[in-house]
Design an enzyme around this catalytic site. Sequence first.
Site, short mmCIF file in Angstrom:
data_model
loop_
_atom_site.label_atom_id
_atom_site.label_comp_id
_atom_site.label_asym_id
_atom_site.label_seq_id
_atom_site.Cartn_x
_atom_site.Cartn_y
_atom_site.Cartn_z
N LYS A 164 31.30 57.32 34.29
CA LYS A 164 32.53 56.53 34.48
C LYS A 164 33.13 56.32 33.10
O LYS A 164 32.87 55.32 32.43
CB LYS A 164 32.17 55.23 35.17
CG LYS A 164 33.28 54.60 35.99
CD LYS A 164 32.74 53.47 36.86
CE LYS A 164 33.85 52.60 37.37
NZ LYS A 164 34.69 53.24 38.39
C1 LIG Z 1 40.20 51.68 38.94
C2 LIG Z 1 38.75 51.99 39.16
C3 LIG Z 1 38.10 51.01 40.06
C4 LIG Z 1 36.67 51.36 40.41
N1 LIG Z 1 36.65 52.62 41.12
C5 LIG Z 1 35.38 53.13 41.55
C6 LIG Z 1 35.49 54.60 41.90
C7 LIG Z 1 34.77 55.12 42.99
C8 LIG Z 1 33.85 54.24 43.82
O1 LIG Z 1 32.71 53.95 43.07
P1 LIG Z 1 31.91 52.61 43.36
O2 LIG Z 1 31.67 52.58 44.85
O3 LIG Z 1 30.64 52.76 42.58
O4 LIG Z 1 32.76 51.48 42.91
C9 LIG Z 1 34.85 56.46 43.30
N2 LIG Z 1 35.64 57.29 42.57
C10 LIG Z 1 36.36 56.84 41.53
C11 LIG Z 1 37.21 57.79 40.76
C12 LIG Z 1 36.29 55.47 41.15
O5 LIG Z 1 36.99 55.02 40.08
C13 LIG Z 1 36.15 50.22 41.26
O6 LIG Z 1 35.67 49.23 40.67
O7 LIG Z 1 36.23 50.33 42.50
#
Ligand SMILES: CCC[C@H](NCc1c(COP(=O)(O)O)cnc(C)c1O)C(=O)O
Length: 312
Positions: A164
Site C-alpha cells: 500500500k
Molecule cells: C483511499 C484508500 C482507502 C483505503 N482503500 C483500501 C483499498 C482496498 C481494500 O483494502 P482493505 O479492505 O484492506 O481496506 C482495495 N484496493 C485498494 C486500491 C484500496 O485502496 C481504505 O482505507 O479503504
Amino acid sequence: MLNKEPIVQHLMKYVWVNGKLIPEKEATIPILTHALHYGTSIFEGIRAYWNSDNNNLYVFRARDHYVRFHDSAKIMSIKVGYSVDELIDATVELLRANDVHEDVYIRPITFVSASTVNLDIRNLDVTTAIITVPFGHYLEPKGIKAKVVSWLRVHNSMFPMKAKVSGIYVNSVIAIIDAKVSGFDEAILLNRDGYVAEGSGENIFIIKDGILYTPPVYDSILEGITRDTVITIARDLGLTVTEKRITREELYTADEVFFTGTAAEVTPVVNIDGRVIGNGEPGPIALKVRSYYMDVVHGRVSKYKNWLTPIY
Ligand SMILES: CCC[C@H](NCc1c(COP(=O)(O)O)cnc(C)c1O)C(=O)O
C-alpha cells in the site's frame, strides 16, 4: 453521518509521531519532504467503531493491518522503526488521548521525510505517524453507480501491488476522476489482461446464481483485509465464495455487485456503465453480508472478538 464527499471533517487533538503524541497543529512537514515529491510512503487505512451498547471503541483487525504495513515497508526498503505490537499500542494510546467515542478512521503512515532529490531511499530518514479522524460512510451504502474506466490497473509486473504505497494512488486518482466526470460515483479498473481488478479504493465481488466471485490476488489488486473478512463471514452465512478472473461483461450480467474496503465497508453497486445490476437496488445477499459485517466490526459477533482491539 453520511458525508456528501468523503472529506476529513477535522483531525483530532493529538497525532502520534515517532513515539510521541503531539498537537495536530504541530504535525507539519518541510516543503522538500521526499514523500511529498515522490509518493515514497507506505500507509494503512484502519477503522475503529464505537459500540454504544457497551460503551467501548473497537479497532478492527489492527494486527492484520500493521502486518501488511510492515510488508509494504519491506517491499519498499523502508524501515518503519516500530514493531506491530508497538504500533497497536500506539494506536490505543492515541485513541485514548483523543478521547474518541465515535467511529473513526485511523491513518498510519511511514514516509521518507528526508529533504533530498535523491531517489535511492534506502538510507534516508523516515517518519512514522498515526492520525485519527472522525469518519462516517465513504460511499453511499444504499448503492452506487460505477464506471469501467479507460485507465487500467497498474500491473504487478510494473509496481508492487501487494504494497500500500502512496505513489500508486495516482492510478486511483486518475481513475476516479474519469468515473466522476462521466457522472458515476466510483471507478472499476481492468488490469492489462482485460480482466476486472478492483475499484479505485476497494476490492470487488460479484454474485451470480447465489455464488460470490472475486478476482484472485494475482490479478493486480491490493489484497484487501475487508475482502478477506467478507470471504470468511460469507462462508459463515452458508455462501460459496470463489476467487476467479472476472470479465467486464460478467459485471453487467451479475445478479449483484459490491465493493469492499476499510473505508467502503460493503457497498452495493447498482449500476455499471449504464447497465442496471439486478433490479437496480442493493441485492439481498449484499445487504445480508453488509449487515453481518457491521455486526462483526462493532463487536456484536463473539466468534470474531479476536479481530477487535478494545480501547477502553
Ligand atoms: C483511499 C484508500 C482507502 C483505503 N482503500 C483500501 C483499498 C482496498 C481494500 O483494502 P482493505 O479492505 O484492506 O481496506 C482495495 N484496493 C485498494 C486500491 C484500496 O485502496 C481504505 O482505507 O479503504
